[in-house]
Write an enzyme that holds these catalytic residues in place. Structure first.
Site, short mmCIF file in Angstrom:
data_model
loop_
_atom_site.label_atom_id
_atom_site.label_comp_id
_atom_site.label_asym_id
_atom_site.label_seq_id
_atom_site.Cartn_x
_atom_site.Cartn_y
_atom_site.Cartn_z
N GLU A 107 39.95 51.25 2.14
CA GLU A 107 38.95 50.62 3.02
C GLU A 107 38.64 49.17 2.66
O GLU A 107 37.93 48.50 3.40
CB GLU A 107 37.63 51.41 2.97
CG GLU A 107 37.73 52.88 3.35
CD GLU A 107 37.83 53.13 4.85
OE1 GLU A 107 37.86 52.16 5.62
OE2 GLU A 107 37.92 54.31 5.23
N HIS B 163 42.40 60.98 3.63
CA HIS B 163 42.99 59.70 3.23
C HIS B 163 44.32 59.90 2.49
O HIS B 163 45.27 59.16 2.71
CB HIS B 163 42.03 58.92 2.34
CG HIS B 163 40.85 58.36 3.07
ND1 HIS B 163 40.98 57.60 4.21
CD2 HIS B 163 39.52 58.46 2.83
CE1 HIS B 163 39.77 57.25 4.65
NE2 HIS B 163 38.87 57.76 3.83
N HIS C 113 39.20 54.67 -2.70
CA HIS C 113 38.60 54.61 -1.36
C HIS C 113 38.22 53.17 -1.01
O HIS C 113 38.68 52.63 -0.03
CB HIS C 113 37.39 55.53 -1.25
CG HIS C 113 36.95 55.70 0.16
ND1 HIS C 113 36.15 54.78 0.80
CD2 HIS C 113 37.25 56.65 1.08
CE1 HIS C 113 35.97 55.17 2.05
NE2 HIS C 113 36.62 56.31 2.24
CO CO Z 1 36.88 57.33 4.01
#
Ligand code: CO
Length: 302
Positions: A210, A243, A178
């Site tokens: 991210e 995701h 992530h």
């Molecule tokens: Co997220």
């Protein structure tokens, strides 16, 4: 006093169902609270369910509850599926109200990032409450990638998880974590990359959706390994949710990792969209962390 509580909680944790009458006669109840970021993808929930089931099976006499840290996801589930899932502070307040004395909080987070910090903050706050609104004992497990040791354990889990792909020397395994751009814990992904390099150099490529390393960094690293011609893409997350399905493997999104890698000339790409929560070795590691909370005297005190 601490030692007494530690021993008491450990006895409760290890109690077999046959011993549960003794437990009840003492009037002390124990609970475990599994805390996940959450997912609104119903299909992806089974990875979280598998973790909860593993904890229940290991500790049959302890009540096991679930909380999500993402308010957006909690509200979406409430709205769309009519299910209420508490946040961690609601869940702890509820356990207190139901008369539980000891709580073990089991976060399923990968890195000790923002979300984990928030869980820690809540647990620390509850641990500081004396009297009838607090607990006699509340402890919290560390996240998976919690330093060199945790990254080594995760690398071993990933070596087993992708043993089949590793047999083919032309296959590279792309893992999507992530990531958290504003937090030092993001460096855990590089520590994990090191641990993977030590075990299978040039076979694993860790990126994040991210933060850094980003897909561009993954591509640059892949170019240094022209022997890698086939790719397997998989989420390095507890669930294979939004995701995994969109940012990693979304066919319609020109910026999804699968499309970026296709553009880079990789033709043989497979996806393994299974949450890490479904990995039995990862679940065993989570259980080990729970035991370690009550057996390692050096740390884990709350
Ligand atoms: Co997220």
């Amino acid at each position: 006093m601490h030692k007494f509580f530690t021993a008491l909680v450990l006895v409760m944790l290890l109690m077999t169902p046959a011993m549960s009458s003794a437990h009840e006669s003492h009037g002390k109840k124990s609970a475990m609270l599994v805390v996940s970021f959450g997912t609104s993808v119903p299909e992806a929930r089974k990875a979280i369910g598998n973790i909860v089931d593993t904890v229940k099976k290991e500790f049959p006499s302890v009540d096991v509850r679930l909380a999500f840290t993402s308010n957006i996801i909690r509200r979406k589930i409430q709205r769309e599926q009519g299910e209420f899932i508490p946040n961690p502070s609601q869940a702890l307040a509820q356990l207190n109200d139901e008369g539980y004395s000891f709580v073990t909080v089991i976060p399923t987070h990968m890195i000790p990032g923002e979300e984990y910090d928030e869980v820690l903050g809540i647990v620390t706050a509850f641990a500081g409450i004396d009297g009838k609104f607090g607990f006699e004992g509340v402890r919290v497990c560390s996240p998976f990638l919690d330093g060199v040791g945790g990254c080594n354990v995760m690398a071993d889990i990933l070596m087993k998880r992708f043993a089949g792909q590793l047999e083919d020397k032309e296959t590279g395994i792309i893992l999507m974590g992530h990531g958290t751009p504003e937090h030092p814990a993001n460096a855990q992904y590089l520590q994990l990359q090191l641990a993977l390099n030590q075990r299978a150099y040039g076979r694993f490529f860790v990126g994040t959706v991210e933060a850094a390393p980003e897909i561009g960094d993954v591509v640059a690293e892949l170019k240094r390994h022209p022997e890698i011609k086939k790719l397997t893409l998989s989420p390095l997350m507890i669930v294979a949710g939004d995701h995994a399905h969109n940012d990693l493997a979304g066919e319609d999104d020109p910026e999804s990792w699968i499309n970026v890698l296709k553009k880079e000339g990789y033709k043989d790409i497979t996806t393994y969209l299974v949450g890490m929560g479904e990995d039995e070795n990862l679940c065993r590691e989570l259980i080990r962390k729970v035991y370690a909370l009550y057996t390692d005297t050096a740390d884990g005190e709350e």
